[in-house]
Design a protein around this motif. Structure first.
Motif: not given
Length: 726
Positions: A184-191
């Motif tokens: 999830l961390g990987e996806q949050i920073i690219n949102a």
């Protein structure tokens, strides 16, 4: 409506996990609120704030809009789901966002915003662990607070290993949560856009309270430059100071935590720097805080609910899930059966009826048995069973059943039309009981023949595995009329209310009650009186229940006017007199019967406490007994009187802490619910078979409890009043 097969499958596949988790939450609630000295005061304060907020809602919405706009944000009040989704899609499109990260929000589930955004090619990522598990599994939430409550650790591990094929198979809870956090961390920073709900929004400052267990809501807001908050209009409260009782109550009521792990108070647009995660050179303090904020408030039927005198209370709900966790049926089947399009548990009937319509509420409304255990659990005091009853009544009236004219002609109730034959049968059980007693024992023999049971199963949906009540030829009223009072110089005078079952089926407990009261110096009369209306009320036949209430008070009024107390053996009927009649009668009639009515052991306790001699009763020296109190008795706080009197009579009492036996009047008789009823009852059976309890005689206060225990155990239970008669 879930079929018996569907309920059975849910109990098999999800029941164990749901039971363990909801019962754990419920036990935690008792422990946590027990530490609060001012628990009831906090509940009253929260209730008062919600009442005022809903009453002043249009003005609060205007004030909040002005406040948010002054803060630099935008408010959009959406008429319905489509309107809300259109606005959100435009915001995301204007931002040219490829990814939206979400924190948990039931309102966003309600409007199905994920589907709307994904149709535009936007990647929507749930960041709440439970919601993400369900997103990966492509399943719907089964609980308001813990959406994946139906899934075990093993099933989540199997899901992750199959879907993501990690280098090392995941197994433990720590491994699973660590893996999810990294993903999830990987996806949050690219949102680009963060979408949250809001537990409460203060109109005076625009401050939002976000209550979470994982801190993901805060990260969703801080890591993106565009924040969209979605909430129902009912989430608005007047001031930030009003947050206090809700913050104290929401975690305790839902998961049993003294305070939720993360309580975020945000006044958006927040001034936290918008971080470029690809830039690891620039100090955080040098990033600017240029953020967009959009508050989307959803009507979607709520303003109509505000104008509905019965559904209005639903808007006080703070979505804590206490009504789900305290519900015995929910503990067995969860929200995949006991829920609608979005909401689950007891309060879901109000939400789904108001937002989606009666047809959706109908799918699960009958799973509420009206046991009232959710009433005390609700932190804002919503009368959830009443909402379920009113909705059931409306569902009944919306039906157009073939043969209505014939049923109307044969049933002596006050229903104009609609209610299914099964509900009409159980709602008119008083007529059945009168006929059964008048023709006993032939009626009992005839009802139990194979042909009769087949007809009852096919026509009325009565499960053949359930024993039928056996009617007595001599009713309690007949017995009392044929004898003289045994008290020459009474200390008090009482009228013993001949409830339906005591009068026609369990007559011995009625006789015992008369003898016990007389032994304690009470002059007792047992006049004919209509049944309380509990049976029709439980079927959603409110007009018929009201008719019963009016006739009961008319029958008892001469006795109360003459100074007699009203003593009631059946706890569910006592609850009618002291709770539900407030909804059915005018204030004067309700006050008269409510203030003069006593549950039989409450009355005996009072007599002993005021000088009556225990020697007048049958006493023992340390005889062991197991006691199960009735759900309505627990809600009214009356179970302790029974235990105290039994102990004073010399009994060594072990009490069950199972809050519902699962029978619930007619519920356990219905073929669709027989196995669910027995599944709930199995918890009681387990306790009554524990070491130190398994050989004790069992006593129980309620008719349904007695019937259920009789079906669960080899030991035949009795009403505790029968132990006291000399």
């Amino acid at each position: 409506m879930a079929t018996a097969d569907e309920l059975r499958e849910l109990m098999r596949t999800e029941g164990a996990a749901i039971a363990e988790n909801t019962q754990g939450f419920n036990a935690g609630r008792y422990d946590s609120v027990g530490d609060l000295e001012d628990y009831e005061a906090l509940k009253q304060a929260a209730r008062s704030i919600k009442e005022d907020a809903i009453a002043e809602l249009p003005d609060l919405l205007d004030q909040l809009t002005e406040t948010i706009e002054a803060n630099g944000g935008t408010v959009y009040i959406a008429d319905d789901a489509a309107d809300a989704n259109e606005y959100i899609r435009n915001v995301v499109d204007d931002r040219a966002a490829d990814r939206v990260v979400k924190s948990k929000s039931m309102t966003s589930e309600e409007i199905e915003v994920n589907d709307a955004l994904e149709a535009d090619g936007v990647d929507v990522v749930e960041t709440d662990l439970g919601e993400w598990v369900l997103q990966v599994a492509d399943e719907a939430p089964s609980h308001i607070v813990a959406p994946a409550i139906h899934k075990s650790r093993e099933s989540i591990a199997e899901l992750f290993n199959e879907r993501f094929d990690p280098d090392e198979p995941l197994e433990t809870a720590e491994e699973l949560t660590h893996f999810a956090r990294e993903k999830l961390g990987e996806q949050i920073i690219n949102a680009e856009v963060g979408l949250t709900g809001a537990n409460f929004i203060a109109a005076d400052t625009g401050t939002m309270a976000l209550v979470t267990s994982e801190g993901n809501a805060r990260k969703t807001v801080a890591a993106t430059d565009t924040h969209v908050a979605v909430a129902g209009v009912e989430k608005v409260i007047p001031t930030v100071a009003d947050l206090h009782p809700f913050i104290e109550l929401i975690g305790r009521s839902g998961t049993g935590q003294d305070i939720t792990s993360y309580v975020s108070l945000l006044t958006p647009p927040v001034d936290t720097p918008v971080v470029d995660f690809t830039d690891d050179e620039t100090p955080l303090s040098e990033f600017d805080s240029d953020r967009d904020f959009h508050l989307v408030l959803i009507d979607n039927g709520r303003l109509d609910m505000r104008d509905d005198e019965h559904l209005r209370e639903t808007l006080y709900c703070i979505r804590c899930s206490a009504c789900s966790n305290s519900c015995a049926n929910f503990q067995s089947v969860g929200g995949h059966a006991f829920g609608g399009e979005t909401y689950s548990g007891g309060i879901a009937t109000g939400w789904e009826a108001g937002i989606e319509g009666l047809d959706v509420a109908e799918e699960f409304n009958d799973l509420c048995t009206g046991c009232t255990r959710c009433v005390n659990a609700c932190p804002v005091g919503i009368d959830i069973p009443w909402i379920n009853t009113v909705v059931r009544d409306r569902i009944n009236r919306g039906k157009d059943t073939p043969g209505d004219w014939l049923v109307d002609g044969l049933t002596p109730d006050e229903e104009d039309d609609g209610a299914p034959l099964q509900k009409r049968f159980f709602g008119n059980f008083e007529t059945v009981a009168k006929l059964g007693s008048a023709t006993a024992p032939v009626s009992n023999w005839l009802a139990d023949t194979g042909v009769s049971r087949q007809v009852m199963e096919r026509v009325l949906g009565i499960d053949p595995r359930r024993d039928l009540p056996a009617f007595e030829r001599e009713t309690l009223v007949d017995w009392a009329a044929a004898r003289d009072s045994q008290v020459d110089d009474p200390e008090r005078r009482a009228v013993l209310y001949p409830d339906l079952y005591t009068n026609h089926v369990q007559v011995e407990r009625g006789k015992a009650a008369v003898k016990v009261l007389e032994s304690l110096g009470v002059d007792v009369v047992v006049p004919p009186a209509p049944s309380s209306g509990r049976a029709p009320l439980s079927q959603g036949m409110v007009a018929t229940a009201t008719d019963h209430a009016e006739r009961v008070t008319e029958a008892l009024e001469p006795y109360t006017a003459d100074g007699r107390d009203v003593v009631v053996i059946e706890p569910s009927d006592h609850a009618m007199f002291t709770r539900e009649y407030e909804r059915l009668l005018d204030e004067s009639a309700f006050t008269d019967i409510a203030e003069n009515s006593y549950e039989v052991f409450e009355y005996v306790f009072g007599l002993l406490d005021n000088g009556a001699s225990i020697e007048a009763l049958s006493t023992v020296a340390g005889a062991e007994i197991a006691y199960h109190s009735h759900c309505q008795q627990r809600t009214l706080g009356l179970e302790a009187h029974t235990v105290a009197v039994l102990e004073e009579c010399g009994y060594d009492v072990v009490t069950s802490d199972v809050e519902c036996c699962g029978m619930a009047g007619s519920f356990g008789y219905k073929s669709d619910y027989y196995e669910l009823s027995m599944d709930v009852g199995d918890r009681l059976r387990t306790q009554l078979r524990d070491d130190g309890v398994q050989n004790r005689p069992v006593v129980a206060s309620g008719t349904s409890c007695l019937e259920q225990i009789d079906a669960l155990l080899e030991r035949q239970p009795r009403h505790p009043i029968e132990l006291l008669a000399t």
